[in-house]
Design a protein around this motif. Sequence first.
Motif, mmCIF file in Angstrom:
data_model
loop_
_atom_site.group_PDB
_atom_site.id
_atom_site.type_symbol
_atom_site.label_atom_id
_atom_site.label_comp_id
_atom_site.label_asym_id
_atom_site.label_seq_id
_atom_site.Cartn_x
_atom_site.Cartn_y
_atom_site.Cartn_z
ATOM 1 N N ALA A 82 10.763 -5.090 -5.303
ATOM 2 C CA ALA A 82 9.424 -4.918 -6.125
ATOM 3 C C ALA A 82 9.597 -4.003 -7.239
ATOM 4 O O ALA A 82 8.845 -4.021 -7.991
ATOM 5 C CB ALA A 82 8.472 -4.454 -5.092
ATOM 6 N N ARG B 272 -0.884 -5.519 -4.872
ATOM 7 C CA ARG B 272 -1.105 -4.215 -5.515
ATOM 8 C C ARG B 272 -1.454 -4.165 -6.874
ATOM 9 O O ARG B 272 -1.925 -3.147 -7.282
ATOM 10 C CB ARG B 272 0.453 -3.584 -5.189
ATOM 11 C CG ARG B 272 0.948 -3.374 -3.928
ATOM 12 C CD ARG B 272 0.153 -2.373 -3.315
ATOM 13 N NE ARG B 272 0.703 -1.940 -1.851
ATOM 14 C CZ ARG B 272 1.156 -3.042 -0.895
ATOM 15 N NH1 ARG B 272 0.352 -4.220 -0.899
ATOM 16 N NH2 ARG B 272 1.549 -2.469 0.307
ATOM 17 N N ASP B 273 -1.153 -5.258 -7.724
ATOM 18 C CA ASP B 273 -1.203 -5.354 -9.006
ATOM 19 C C ASP B 273 -2.074 -6.469 -9.454
ATOM 20 O O ASP B 273 -1.709 -6.694 -10.507
ATOM 21 C CB ASP B 273 0.189 -5.105 -9.792
ATOM 22 C CG ASP B 273 1.171 -6.311 -9.493
ATOM 23 O OD1 ASP B 273 0.636 -7.157 -8.589
ATOM 24 O OD2 ASP B 273 2.013 -6.426 -10.322
ATOM 25 N N ARG C 70 7.580 -9.627 8.413
ATOM 26 C CA ARG C 70 7.055 -8.452 8.945
ATOM 27 C C ARG C 70 8.025 -7.568 9.892
ATOM 28 O O ARG C 70 7.578 -6.504 10.060
ATOM 29 C CB ARG C 70 5.859 -9.054 9.506
ATOM 30 C CG ARG C 70 4.759 -9.891 8.995
ATOM 31 C CD ARG C 70 3.932 -9.436 8.101
ATOM 32 N NE ARG C 70 3.737 -10.345 7.322
ATOM 33 C CZ ARG C 70 2.893 -10.250 6.219
ATOM 34 N NH1 ARG C 70 2.755 -9.172 5.736
ATOM 35 N NH2 ARG C 70 2.523 -11.535 5.404
ATOM 36 N N THR D 32 0.316 -12.137 -1.970
ATOM 37 C CA THR D 32 1.399 -11.685 -2.792
ATOM 38 C C THR D 32 2.538 -10.871 -2.298
ATOM 39 O O THR D 32 3.665 -10.972 -2.639
ATOM 40 C CB THR D 32 0.976 -11.231 -4.323
ATOM 41 O OG1 THR D 32 0.526 -9.890 -4.074
ATOM 42 C CG2 THR D 32 -0.264 -12.162 -5.062
ATOM 43 N N GLY D 33 1.995 -10.128 -1.417
ATOM 44 C CA GLY D 33 3.037 -9.004 -0.812
ATOM 45 C C GLY D 33 3.846 -9.832 0.026
ATOM 46 O O GLY D 33 5.138 -9.643 0.129
ATOM 47 N N ARG E 201 9.102 -8.680 -10.752
ATOM 48 C CA ARG E 201 7.747 -8.601 -11.020
ATOM 49 C C ARG E 201 7.328 -9.681 -12.111
ATOM 50 O O ARG E 201 6.300 -10.309 -11.847
ATOM 51 C CB ARG E 201 7.218 -7.086 -11.317
ATOM 52 C CG ARG E 201 7.613 -6.098 -10.576
ATOM 53 C CD ARG E 201 6.816 -4.660 -10.738
ATOM 54 N NE ARG E 201 5.668 -5.178 -10.296
ATOM 55 C CZ ARG E 201 5.342 -5.055 -8.898
ATOM 56 N NH1 ARG E 201 5.960 -4.798 -7.856
ATOM 57 N NH2 ARG E 201 3.870 -5.387 -8.486
ATOM 58 N N TYR F 128 7.141 -10.955 -2.070
ATOM 59 C CA TYR F 128 7.683 -9.865 -2.379
ATOM 60 C C TYR F 128 8.677 -9.648 -1.021
ATOM 61 O O TYR F 128 10.033 -9.290 -0.990
ATOM 62 C CB TYR F 128 7.189 -8.440 -2.644
ATOM 63 C CG TYR F 128 6.874 -8.445 -4.099
ATOM 64 C CD1 TYR F 128 7.531 -8.092 -5.222
ATOM 65 C CD2 TYR F 128 5.479 -8.892 -4.279
ATOM 66 C CE1 TYR F 128 7.277 -7.981 -6.415
ATOM 67 C CE2 TYR F 128 5.047 -8.802 -5.976
ATOM 68 C CZ TYR F 128 6.066 -8.416 -6.646
ATOM 69 O OH TYR F 128 5.513 -8.261 -7.932
ATOM 70 N N ASP G 167 6.011 2.518 -3.437
ATOM 71 C CA ASP G 167 5.295 1.500 -4.555
ATOM 72 C C ASP G 167 4.368 2.185 -5.582
ATOM 73 O O ASP G 167 4.401 1.585 -6.590
ATOM 74 C CB ASP G 167 4.413 0.875 -3.352
ATOM 75 C CG ASP G 167 4.854 -0.115 -2.499
ATOM 76 O OD1 ASP G 167 5.962 -0.418 -2.845
ATOM 77 O OD2 ASP G 167 4.305 -0.480 -1.320
ATOM 78 N N VAL H 259 11.730 -3.949 1.148
ATOM 79 C CA VAL H 259 10.784 -4.564 -0.062
ATOM 80 C C VAL H 259 10.514 -3.812 -1.334
ATOM 81 O O VAL H 259 10.471 -4.445 -2.259
ATOM 82 C CB VAL H 259 9.401 -5.229 0.632
ATOM 83 C CG1 VAL H 259 8.605 -4.154 1.104
ATOM 84 C CG2 VAL H 259 8.649 -6.258 -0.229
ATOM 85 N N SER H 260 10.318 -2.457 -1.114
ATOM 86 C CA SER H 260 10.091 -1.682 -2.531
ATOM 87 C C SER H 260 11.042 -1.764 -3.348
ATOM 88 O O SER H 260 10.612 -1.742 -4.490
ATOM 89 C CB SER H 260 9.646 -0.245 -1.909
ATOM 90 O OG SER H 260 8.383 -0.111 -1.200
HETATM 91 O O1 C5P Z 1 0.892 -6.301 0.992
HETATM 92 P P1 C5P Z 1 2.208 -6.039 1.599
HETATM 93 O O2 C5P Z 1 2.236 -4.381 2.430
HETATM 94 O O3 C5P Z 1 2.687 -7.039 2.460
HETATM 95 O O4 C5P Z 1 3.236 -5.901 0.480
HETATM 96 C C1 C5P Z 1 4.925 -5.548 0.572
HETATM 97 C C2 C5P Z 1 5.385 -5.086 -0.507
HETATM 98 O O5 C5P Z 1 5.439 -5.844 -1.712
HETATM 99 C C3 C5P Z 1 4.674 -3.728 -1.114
HETATM 100 O O6 C5P Z 1 5.015 -2.655 -0.167
HETATM 101 C C4 C5P Z 1 5.041 -3.686 -2.479
HETATM 102 O O7 C5P Z 1 6.473 -2.802 -2.355
HETATM 103 C C5 C5P Z 1 5.150 -5.025 -2.772
HETATM 104 N N1 C5P Z 1 3.986 -5.714 -3.641
HETATM 105 C C6 C5P Z 1 4.170 -5.503 -4.917
HETATM 106 N N2 C5P Z 1 3.142 -6.088 -5.800
HETATM 107 C C7 C5P Z 1 2.121 -6.930 -5.047
HETATM 108 C C8 C5P Z 1 2.322 -7.065 -3.685
HETATM 109 C C9 C5P Z 1 3.237 -6.687 -3.162
HETATM 110 O O8 C5P Z 1 4.838 -4.788 -5.361
HETATM 111 N N3 C5P Z 1 1.215 -7.351 -5.681
#
Ligand code: C5P
Length: 220
Positions: free
Chosen positions: A102, A132-133, A90, A34-35, A108, A38, A182, A98-99
């Motif tokens: 997010a 994350r969630d 990446r 899921t990241g 969301r 985002y 985050d 990204v934050s």
């Molecule tokens: O997992 P990854 O580090 O690639 O996620 C990138 C960003 O996506 C996180 O830093 C966060 O801001 C957001 N994210 C989120 N909720 C999720 C997955 C990722 O807010 N379920």
Amino acid sequence: SRPHLVAIDGPAGSGKSSVSRAVARRLGFDYLDTGAAYRALAWYVLSKKIDPADAPTVIAALGGFDYSIGIEPDRYYVQVGDTVVTDLIREPEVSAAVSAVAHIPEVRSYLTKLFRTIAAGSPRTGVVIEGRDITTVVAPEAEVRILLTASEEARMVRRSAEISTQSAETVAEQLRSRDRADSQVVEFMSAADGVITVDSTHLDFDQTIDAVIDVINTRR
Ligand code: C5P
């Protein structure tokens, strides 16, 4: 019938993505990162020269966000429109943006719905969903819910090994600031009720996969 769900949350550098994908491969399950969604949205927003913190404009851009992801663990890719962004998302510029996207509640809820649709459409017997969630918001009903953690030091070391183009201090500072940002949106550093913690600080990659598989096997 509905696919089995394995929900895995954790902070950056916990090994969450690579472990989740390897676990999915071993179980013959699909894998939903899921990241990556985002990140893809952050990439898209930057490509449109939109300020990622400009919530109304980001929300308006969601309609044109044509996102697709490969959920077979061996055919993982991320695409926005015609552009394959698997590696581009990446890049440090995307990680830094990204934050902000997010943080936007409409983003969301939009992505949460998308994740549920993608998971429900999995043709396999199960899906490992990672983020994350996931254990708390996206799939609180998942049969297995895991929080994958590691000490901050271990996470920094792993991340700097992945990103060889930046100094260890730069990587550590970026990781800390993303964790801080985050943690204002979702609580992912401590396990919610019924969520099992797997601490990978003293485990190598294969041992972490085994530990996660053990949890799944005792829960199924
Ligand atoms: O997992 P990854 O580090 O690639 O996620 C990138 C960003 O996506 C996180 O830093 C966060 O801001 C957001 N994210 C989120 N909720 C999720 C997955 C990722 O807010 N379920």
